[in-house]
Write a protein that holds these residues in place. Structure first.
Motif, PDB file in Angstrom:
ATOM      1  N   VAL A  67     -24.824  -3.180  24.082  1.00  0.00           N
ATOM      2  CA  VAL A  67     -24.466  -1.764  24.135  1.00  0.00           C
ATOM      3  C   VAL A  67     -24.080  -1.292  22.738  1.00  0.00           C
ATOM      4  O   VAL A  67     -23.347  -1.995  22.029  1.00  0.00           O
ATOM      5  CB  VAL A  67     -23.262  -1.542  25.084  1.00  0.00           C
ATOM      6  CG1 VAL A  67     -22.914  -0.058  25.162  1.00  0.00           C
ATOM      7  CG2 VAL A  67     -23.564  -2.083  26.465  1.00  0.00           C
ATOM      8  N   ILE A  68     -24.562  -0.128  22.370  1.00  0.00           N
ATOM      9  CA  ILE A  68     -24.204   0.432  21.062  1.00  0.00           C
ATOM     10  C   ILE A  68     -22.731   0.827  21.078  1.00  0.00           C
ATOM     11  O   ILE A  68     -22.286   1.583  21.929  1.00  0.00           O
ATOM     12  CB  ILE A  68     -25.083   1.657  20.733  1.00  0.00           C
ATOM     13  CG1 ILE A  68     -26.561   1.239  20.649  1.00  0.00           C
ATOM     14  CG2 ILE A  68     -24.632   2.310  19.419  1.00  0.00           C
ATOM     15  CD1 ILE A  68     -27.526   2.408  20.479  1.00  0.00           C
ATOM     16  N   GLU A  69     -21.987   0.272  20.113  1.00  0.00           N
ATOM     17  CA  GLU A  69     -20.550   0.487  20.071  1.00  0.00           C
ATOM     18  C   GLU A  69     -20.177   1.465  18.963  1.00  0.00           C
ATOM     19  O   GLU A  69     -19.161   2.154  19.046  1.00  0.00           O
ATOM     20  CB  GLU A  69     -19.847  -0.857  19.831  1.00  0.00           C
ATOM     21  CG  GLU A  69     -18.444  -0.928  20.360  1.00  0.00           C
ATOM     22  CD  GLU A  69     -17.983  -2.378  20.480  1.00  0.00           C
ATOM     23  OE1 GLU A  69     -17.649  -2.792  21.594  1.00  0.00           O
ATOM     24  OE2 GLU A  69     -17.978  -3.099  19.459  1.00  0.00           O
ATOM     25  N   SER A  70     -20.996   1.524  17.939  1.00  0.00           N
ATOM     26  CA  SER A  70     -20.711   2.415  16.820  1.00  0.00           C
ATOM     27  C   SER A  70     -22.018   2.725  16.090  1.00  0.00           C
ATOM     28  O   SER A  70     -22.887   1.854  15.981  1.00  0.00           O
ATOM     29  CB  SER A  70     -19.703   1.737  15.879  1.00  0.00           C
ATOM     30  OG  SER A  70     -19.335   2.622  14.849  1.00  0.00           O
ATOM     31  N   VAL A  71     -22.145   3.957  15.627  1.00  0.00           N
ATOM     32  CA  VAL A  71     -23.379   4.397  14.968  1.00  0.00           C
ATOM     33  C   VAL A  71     -23.036   4.871  13.554  1.00  0.00           C
ATOM     34  O   VAL A  71     -22.155   5.725  13.374  1.00  0.00           O
ATOM     35  CB  VAL A  71     -24.046   5.553  15.760  1.00  0.00           C
ATOM     36  CG1 VAL A  71     -25.340   6.000  15.079  1.00  0.00           C
ATOM     37  CG2 VAL A  71     -24.322   5.139  17.196  1.00  0.00           C
ATOM     38  N   GLY A  72     -23.729   4.301  12.566  1.00  0.00           N
ATOM     39  CA  GLY A  72     -23.491   4.680  11.183  1.00  0.00           C
ATOM     40  C   GLY A  72     -23.766   6.157  10.938  1.00  0.00           C
ATOM     41  O   GLY A  72     -24.619   6.757  11.610  1.00  0.00           O
ATOM     42  N   GLY A  73     -23.062   6.722   9.946  1.00  0.00           N
ATOM     43  CA  GLY A  73     -23.139   8.157   9.674  1.00  0.00           C
ATOM     44  C   GLY A  73     -24.528   8.663   9.322  1.00  0.00           C
ATOM     45  O   GLY A  73     -24.855   9.821   9.591  1.00  0.00           O
ATOM     46  N   ASP A  74     -25.361   7.803   8.748  1.00  0.00           N
ATOM     47  CA  ASP A  74     -26.707   8.228   8.353  1.00  0.00           C
ATOM     48  C   ASP A  74     -27.754   7.967   9.433  1.00  0.00           C
ATOM     49  O   ASP A  74     -28.939   8.227   9.228  1.00  0.00           O
ATOM     50  CB  ASP A  74     -27.144   7.476   7.079  1.00  0.00           C
ATOM     51  CG  ASP A  74     -26.284   7.864   5.881  1.00  0.00           C
ATOM     52  OD1 ASP A  74     -25.534   8.851   5.994  1.00  0.00           O
ATOM     53  OD2 ASP A  74     -26.362   7.152   4.857  1.00  0.00           O
ATOM     54  N   VAL A  75     -27.327   7.421  10.579  1.00  0.00           N
ATOM     55  CA  VAL A  75     -28.283   7.043  11.629  1.00  0.00           C
ATOM     56  C   VAL A  75     -28.403   8.182  12.637  1.00  0.00           C
ATOM     57  O   VAL A  75     -27.395   8.717  13.100  1.00  0.00           O
ATOM     58  CB  VAL A  75     -27.836   5.755  12.357  1.00  0.00           C
ATOM     59  CG1 VAL A  75     -28.787   5.420  13.507  1.00  0.00           C
ATOM     60  CG2 VAL A  75     -27.752   4.595  11.378  1.00  0.00           C
ATOM     61  N   THR A  76     -29.635   8.557  12.951  1.00  0.00           N
ATOM     62  CA  THR A  76     -29.848   9.581  13.988  1.00  0.00           C
ATOM     63  C   THR A  76     -30.621   8.971  15.148  1.00  0.00           C
ATOM     64  O   THR A  76     -31.291   7.948  14.999  1.00  0.00           O
ATOM     65  CB  THR A  76     -30.655  10.771  13.432  1.00  0.00           C
ATOM     66  OG1 THR A  76     -31.883  10.272  12.893  1.00  0.00           O
ATOM     67  CG2 THR A  76     -29.884  11.514  12.351  1.00  0.00           C
ATOM     68  N   GLY A  77     -30.524   9.604  16.302  1.00  0.00           N
ATOM     69  CA  GLY A  77     -31.330   9.191  17.455  1.00  0.00           C
ATOM     70  C   GLY A  77     -30.673   8.173  18.362  1.00  0.00           C
ATOM     71  O   GLY A  77     -31.269   7.767  19.361  1.00  0.00           O
ATOM     72  N   PHE A  78     -29.466   7.750  18.038  1.00  0.00           N
ATOM     73  CA  PHE A  78     -28.752   6.792  18.887  1.00  0.00           C
ATOM     74  C   PHE A  78     -27.344   7.305  19.142  1.00  0.00           C
ATOM     75  O   PHE A  78     -26.781   8.044  18.330  1.00  0.00           O
ATOM     76  CB  PHE A  78     -28.672   5.416  18.216  1.00  0.00           C
ATOM     77  CG  PHE A  78     -30.014   4.757  18.016  1.00  0.00           C
ATOM     78  CD1 PHE A  78     -30.671   4.134  19.064  1.00  0.00           C
ATOM     79  CD2 PHE A  78     -30.620   4.767  16.765  1.00  0.00           C
ATOM     80  CE1 PHE A  78     -31.908   3.530  18.874  1.00  0.00           C
ATOM     81  CE2 PHE A  78     -31.857   4.163  16.564  1.00  0.00           C
ATOM     82  CZ  PHE A  78     -32.503   3.537  17.622  1.00  0.00           C
TER      83      PHE A  78
END
Ligand code: ZN
Length: 345
Positions: A67-78
Motif C-alpha cells: 500500500v502506498i504510504e507516502s508520495v513524494g512531492g514531485d510524483v503525480t498520479g498516485f
C-alpha cells in the motif's frame, strides 16, 4: 522497521533496519505480501546458485505488493492508500541495452534481492520500501495483495511466452511444474495454445498445473516413457518451455518436439548441460533463453486486474513474516507447497 536478512545458508534473521528515506521523486510503500521464489530458497538453502553467492548480509525478496504510504512531492498520479504490485526490475534507463528496449539486459540493473553484483541489491522482504513511480502498478479492487505479489513470476512466464513467438493453435510442452511452469500454462493458454502438456517428477505440482488449465499432466518420475506416445512422425509439440533446469527434462523432450520446434529455456540449471546437439541440427530446433522480464510486468498486472488470468490456485499458504523459517521450509517442500506468501502486515 523489520526485514528478512539472509546471512548464510540457513541463517535467515528478522532484523531491525532503518526506515528508508524517500526522495521527492519517489514513493514509500508499506509491503503487505511477498512471494517466496526459487531464488530466495536457493539463497536460504545453499547461499546462492551457480556462481552467485551471498557475500554480505542481504534482504531477500522480489515478489511484493503493498500500500502506498507516502508520495513524494514531485510524483503525480498516485495517492496514499492505493494498493500496488511493485516490480523489482530497476534498469538504469541509460545504457545501450536500455536504450534498445532490452531492459532485462541492463548493464547496471538493480534487481531486488540479488547477489549477482557487489554490493548486493537489497530485497523487498521488509515492512517498508522506497520505490520509483515506474515500479508501481496499481491493483484493482478485488485483486488480493497475494495475487499482486504473483505479478512478478507471471511476468517471467509472459516474457518466456513472448520469446516463443506466436502460440495460436500450437501444441505446447512445459517441463517442470513449479510456480513458473504453472504460470507458463496460464500464459501460453492466454496466448492461444490449443494443447498444453505438463511434465514433472512429483504429483502435487502436476495437480496445480491441471487446476490452472493444462490439458494433460504426465509424471515422468513414475513413468520415464510417459512422453513416448508423442514421438511418432518426428514429434508432436511445436514449442517446449523448459522450466525445470534439468538436463534430462530438456534432452528428453527432443524426441517429441517436431522439426523447426522452438525451445524456450526458462529454468536455470545447476551448471553445464550435455545436449544431443546433432538433434538440434537435424530437426532444426530454435533454442532460446528467457531471462526475467521488463515491460511484461504491466501486462501481468493488467491481466490480473481484468481477471483474464487466475493465479490463486498457485497460492498454497500465507504465513506471517515472523514465521519465515517455517514459511521457507514449507516453500521447499514440493509435496505441500507451490507458492508460499509472507504476510508483512
Ligand atoms: Zn541500463
Amino acid at each position: 522497521m523489520e526485514a528478512l536478512v539472509i546471512h548464510a545458508p540457513g541463517d535467515l534473521r528478522i532484523e531491525d533496519v532503518p526506515t528508508p528515506q524517500m526522495g521527492p521523486q519517489q514513493l514509500l510503500v508499506r509491503v503487505r505480501c511477498g512471494g517466496i521464489c526459487g531464488s530466495d530458497l536457493h539463497y536460504y538453502q545453499h547461499g546462492g546458485f551457480g556462481t552467485v553467492r551471498i557475500q554480505q548480509p542481504m534482504i531477500l525478496g522480489h515478489e511484493v505488493a503493498g500500500v502506498i504510504e507516502s508520495v513524494g512531492g514531485d510524483v503525480t498520479g498516485f495517492s496514499v492508500g492505493q494498493r500496488a504490485a511493485i516490480t523489482p526490475s530497476r534498469p538504469c534507463g541509460l545504457c545501450r541495452y536500455c536504450q534498445q528496449g532490452l531492459q532485462n539486459h541492463c548493464l547496471d540493473m538493480q534487481y531486488y534481492g540479488s547477489a549477482m553484483r557487489m554490493p548486493h541489491v537489497q530485497g523487498a522482504f521488509r515492512q517498508q520500501i522506497v520505490v520509483n513511480p515506474a515500479q508501481v502498478h496499481l491493483l484493482a479492487d478485488g485483486v488480493s495483495d497475494a495475487e499482486g505479489a504473483l505479478a512478478e513470476p507471471l511476468s517471467v512466464a509472459l516474457h518466456a511466452v513472448r520469446r516463443a513467438g506466436p502460440l495460436v493453435g500450437k501444441n505446447v510442452l512445459v517441463t517442470g511444474s513449479g510456480p513458473i511452469g504453472a504460470l507458463l500454462v496460464i500464459a501460453a493458454r492466454r496466448a492461444g495454445a490449443t494443447h498444453i502438456t505438463v511434465t514433472d517428477v512429483a504429483e502435487a505440482p502436476l495437480r496445480t498445473a491441471l487446476k490452472v488449465g493444462a490439458d494433460e499432466t504426465l509424471n515422468v518420475g513414475q513413468d520415464a516413457q510417459a512422453l513416448a506416445r508423442y514421438e511418432a512422425d518426428k514429434g508432436f509439440f511445436d514449442v517446449l518451455f523448459e522450466a525445470s533446469g534439468n538436463e534430462r527434462a530438456l534432452a528428453g523432450a527432443f524426441a517429441v518436439l517436431r522439426p523447426r520446434g522452438v525451445i524456450v529455456q526458462v529454468g536455470l540449471g545447476g551448471g553445464p548441460m550435455n545436449l544431443p546437439v546433432n538433434t538440434i541440427v537435424a530437426k532444426e530446433f530454435d533454442l532460446r533463453g528467457a531471462f526475467r522480464f521488463h515491460e511484461e510486468f504491466a501486462t501481468a498486472v493488467a491481466l490480473l486486474n481484468k481477471r483474464l488470468v487466475d493465479v490463486k490456485p498457485l497460492i498454497s499458504a500465507t504465513l506471517p513474516y515472523r514465521d519465515a523459517s517455517r514459511a521457507f521450509a514449507l516453500a521447499a517442500d514440493r509435496s505441500r507447497a507451490m507458492k508460499v506468501v509472507l504476510d508483512f502486515d
